[in-house]
Every structure is written in structure tokens, then in C-alpha cells.
Design a protein around this motif. Sequence first.
Motif, PDB file in Angstrom:
ATOM      1  N   GLU A  41      48.483  30.541  38.982  1.00  0.00           N
ATOM      2  CA  GLU A  41      47.681  30.334  40.185  1.00  0.00           C
ATOM      3  C   GLU A  41      46.606  29.251  40.027  1.00  0.00           C
ATOM      4  N   GLY A  93      53.066  39.537  43.856  1.00  0.00           N
ATOM      5  CA  GLY A  93      52.905  40.972  44.073  1.00  0.00           C
ATOM      6  C   GLY A  93      51.792  41.582  43.256  1.00  0.00           C
ATOM      7  N   PRO A 142      48.232  34.457  50.967  1.00  0.00           N
ATOM      8  CA  PRO A 142      47.887  34.154  52.350  1.00  0.00           C
ATOM      9  C   PRO A 142      47.131  32.828  52.495  1.00  0.00           C
TER      10      PRO A 142
HETATM   11  P1  GDP Z   1      49.649  38.438  45.166  1.00  0.00           P
HETATM   12  O1  GDP Z   1      49.590  39.893  45.515  1.00  0.00           O
HETATM   13  O2  GDP Z   1      50.109  38.204  43.767  1.00  0.00           O
HETATM   14  O3  GDP Z   1      50.418  37.636  46.172  1.00  0.00           O
HETATM   15  O4  GDP Z   1      48.114  37.915  45.178  1.00  0.00           O
HETATM   16  P2  GDP Z   1      47.233  37.236  46.319  1.00  0.00           P
HETATM   17  O5  GDP Z   1      46.405  36.204  45.695  1.00  0.00           O
HETATM   18  O6  GDP Z   1      48.062  36.820  47.486  1.00  0.00           O
HETATM   19  O7  GDP Z   1      46.267  38.403  46.744  1.00  0.00           O
HETATM   20  C1  GDP Z   1      46.725  39.571  47.359  1.00  0.00           C
HETATM   21  C2  GDP Z   1      45.812  39.965  48.502  1.00  0.00           C
HETATM   22  O8  GDP Z   1      44.482  40.094  48.042  1.00  0.00           O
HETATM   23  C3  GDP Z   1      45.748  38.928  49.600  1.00  0.00           C
HETATM   24  O9  GDP Z   1      46.810  39.034  50.493  1.00  0.00           O
HETATM   25  C4  GDP Z   1      44.422  39.274  50.238  1.00  0.00           C
HETATM   26  O10 GDP Z   1      44.605  40.305  51.185  1.00  0.00           O
HETATM   27  C5  GDP Z   1      43.604  39.804  49.107  1.00  0.00           C
HETATM   28  N1  GDP Z   1      42.622  38.788  48.707  1.00  0.00           N
HETATM   29  C6  GDP Z   1      42.786  37.722  47.907  1.00  0.00           C
HETATM   30  N2  GDP Z   1      41.675  36.971  47.852  1.00  0.00           N
HETATM   31  C7  GDP Z   1      40.769  37.588  48.658  1.00  0.00           C
HETATM   32  C8  GDP Z   1      39.416  37.296  49.045  1.00  0.00           C
HETATM   33  O11 GDP Z   1      38.787  36.323  48.652  1.00  0.00           O
HETATM   34  N3  GDP Z   1      38.824  38.182  49.904  1.00  0.00           N
HETATM   35  C9  GDP Z   1      39.466  39.265  50.391  1.00  0.00           C
HETATM   36  N4  GDP Z   1      38.810  40.058  51.227  1.00  0.00           N
HETATM   37  N5  GDP Z   1      40.742  39.575  50.047  1.00  0.00           N
HETATM   38  C10 GDP Z   1      41.367  38.745  49.191  1.00  0.00           C
END
Ligand code: GDP
Length: 419
Positions: free
Chosen positions: A29, A77, A227
Motif C-alpha cells: 500500500e 481484505g 475506497p
Molecule cells: P482493505 O480492507 O485491505 O481493502 O483495506 P482498506 O484500506 O480499503 O480499508 C478498509 C476500510 O477501512 C475502508 O473501506 C474504510 O471503510 C476504512 N478506512 C480506511 N481508512 C480510513 C480512514 O481514514 N477513516 C475512516 N473512518 N475509515 C477508514
Amino acid sequence: MITWRSIARTFQRHHAPLRAQVRQLSLLEHHSHKLLKEFKLPVPLGFLVTTPEQAKDVVSEMTYGPSMIKAQVLAGGRGKGKFNSDGKSGVRLVDSPSEAFQSATNMLGYYLTTAQTPKDGLRVDSLYIYKAVSIAQEFYFAMTFDRQRSSPVLLVSSSGGTNIESNVDSLHKIWFGLSTGITDEIHAYIQAELGFSDVEMKDIHRILVQMVKLFKQKDATLLELNPLVRTEEGEFVCLDAKFGFDNAARYRQQGIFALEERSPEQEEEHQLAKLGLNYVRLDGNIGNIVNGAGLAMATNDLIGLLGGKCANFLDVGGAATKEALSKAFGVLKNDPRVKGILINIYGGIVRCDMIAEAIIAAAAEMGGFKCPVVVRLQGTNSEKGLKLIEESGLDNVVVEPEFEEAAQMIVKLTPGVES
Ligand code: GDP
Ligand code: MN
């Protein structure tokens, strides 16, 4: 009796895992964020840490508000994953430096299992930290190729985030041209479907244009922002991205490929690939050195059929030179699981006597063989080649011109394998 038909059957049965080994370059990342930033795509300012103390320090530097701590692994995930330490996920929101320290302690050095990792998870050695963003809405914006239509395609959804897999119905597919990019039609369609205001659409348009630029310039096969969020303050920020790059672009994209993360096994494979050797690690104890992928697979399957288990799939390619064989022997020697070796080479263009000389020289170079080795040479000058090996005085070596007999012999000679 073993027939070629039965070999073909096992071949088909065993093949899927070999094919599944073809990998695409992935980036961690923090590398993805750097690349997005280079293309002026909005990302939070993040810091990479490798100790709980650093995590605490980074968070104490952040001004007011919570921070995100994210496990750096080559799998998605994470937000729904589980650590083998405290059972919590790989994406965490912390409110204070001491909470950051606590979380980092339970993440670093531990294994995170997600829907995209092996069952036992992946070890986490670094964390990415940024000031948490307050999210108003999560979007999914991606670019990839639609092979059926031979066209790049844009996928967008206003229900992005960790549940995108169950929201695939919400995805809008928009085919576009790499030279025409984001046309007025595409712009209007996205605005209408996702309900962006004119002001928001300015930011979205810029993001899409930059995505196309990155996708094109970096020979990407996948660029996924998930996202991409709209914050409470009305700004758009990419919080997570996933990339795929065309392996054939390795030469042109050396900067990106240099960032590639590899596990120790993948590293071994990578080093060998650079020398023109195709190596796939399997879980048995018989090492194979074969020329040609077809013969390598047949060898693997025949050994399996005879009750043995291969430690690897090692194809030295068309040129069974001394250098290639030295490398191949080196790999097998460094693999403590290997208790027997079958060298199965078909001399077509390269004559068997030359291959035999290469085997003898490479074996002599590493001080002979320490485990049973069966050499099967077939094709041009094979008798001469086998005779050379027989007369070389190499220890532990048996020669056998027939494939089936050679396979039977190595299964019998390898300790711990029933014949
Ligand atoms: P993944 O699960 O490996 O795809 O990791 P992500 O980086 O996409 O994070 C998963 C989820 O964590 C995201 O879809 C967000 O809902 C939440 N998230 C990530 N960064 C933030 C942030 O800065 N603030 C908030 N409130 N939620 C976050
Ligand atoms: Mn994500």
C-alpha cells in the motif's frame, strides 16, 4: 503399466495448481500511495513504521483526531481480516499514541489472515499510518481491461469499501479508449449515475483523467481505488489502491518492478527466472532437472504416479548449459528437503554428449552429489552421453535411457519414499 494416456490424465488433474502460480506484480500500500501521489491523485500523508515506538511517535506528531494504522501485506481484505495475536483486523483506528503503540505491538511480527491470504495468514513487518479521514461516502473506481471486448473498461460504484464484492450489482461498466480518455459522454454518464454535483464533478473528472494517465504510462492492467472517499469536508481522497502491471512491461517499467515485494520462495523463483530457469516449488522430496515445460510436467506426474513426490518443477529450458545446470544443482543443494534428484533431459538441438559434459562439469564444481541421482538422457548422441557420465567417476549417479525406468529408479532410491 504406465501409459501415456494415464500420464495425460494425471497431467490434467494436477495442472491447475501450476497454472495458478503465475503471478502478477503487486505493490504494498505505501508504494501504491506513492505512485498515486506521483500522478497527483489525492492520498493522505502517510508514514511507514516497523516498530511500536515508531508507531507511537508518528501518531503523537499528528494533530488533533484519530489515526489509521494499516498492516502492509500483499493481500486485500485487511479491514475484515484477523490477526493471530489479538483477533483484531489489519486496518485500525487509534485515538492516542499509547493506543497506537498497543496496536502496533499486536500487529508487527504477527500473522494477518484475510479472505485473500493463505490460511495461516501473512506476516506483517511494517505498518502504514495516516491521520484518519472522516468519511461521508465510499466509492469504488477502477480501470482494467475487458478481454472479451478488447477494450479498457472503467468500473465505478457509489457503494465502495470493504463490501464491494457483495455490491457488484452497483458497478457501472464504462468502456473507454486509451487515447480518447474521459470524454464528455463518460463525464455526463458518471455524473448522472453517481449523482455528483457540478463542483464534485470537477474533482472527479481530474481524478479520472489522472487515473487514465497512470494506467497508460505505467502499463497497468489494473488500477483500483477502493475506497475513494468523499470526506465530511467534501474532498475526495483515495484511501486504498490495488495495482496490476503487465509482466511483459517489466523492461519498460523497471522503476515499478523494482518495488515488487517477494516472499523468500518467490525470491528464489525470481532469481532463477532471470537466468532463464522456470522453477516452481512443490512439497515433495525428489528434485527434478528437466528441459522443456512439457517434459517437466510429465516427469512430475510420472513420479507422482509411481508413489514419489517432487520437491520442485525445474525447467532449464532449451539450453542445458553448464551455467544453467550449475544454477539448478545449486538450488537443489540448498533445499534440505531434496533427498534424490532426477535429471531428465531430451537432447534435440543440443546433443546429449554435450549435456553430459555440462552435467559432469557442474557436478564436479560443487564437489559431486550427496544424494542419489538418476540421469536420463534421450535423443541425439544419448548413448555417448550416458557413457560419459557412467565413466566420469561421479558418486551416487545412475544412468538410465528410459523415462519410465528412470522415474521408477529415483522413486526407489530416494529415502523415505515407498516404491
Ligand atoms: P482493505 O480492507 O485491505 O481493502 O483495506 P482498506 O484500506 O480499503 O480499508 C478498509 C476500510 O477501512 C475502508 O473501506 C474504510 O471503510 C476504512 N478506512 C480506511 N481508512 C480510513 C480512514 O481514514 N477513516 C475512516 N473512518 N475509515 C477508514
Ligand atoms: Mn481496500
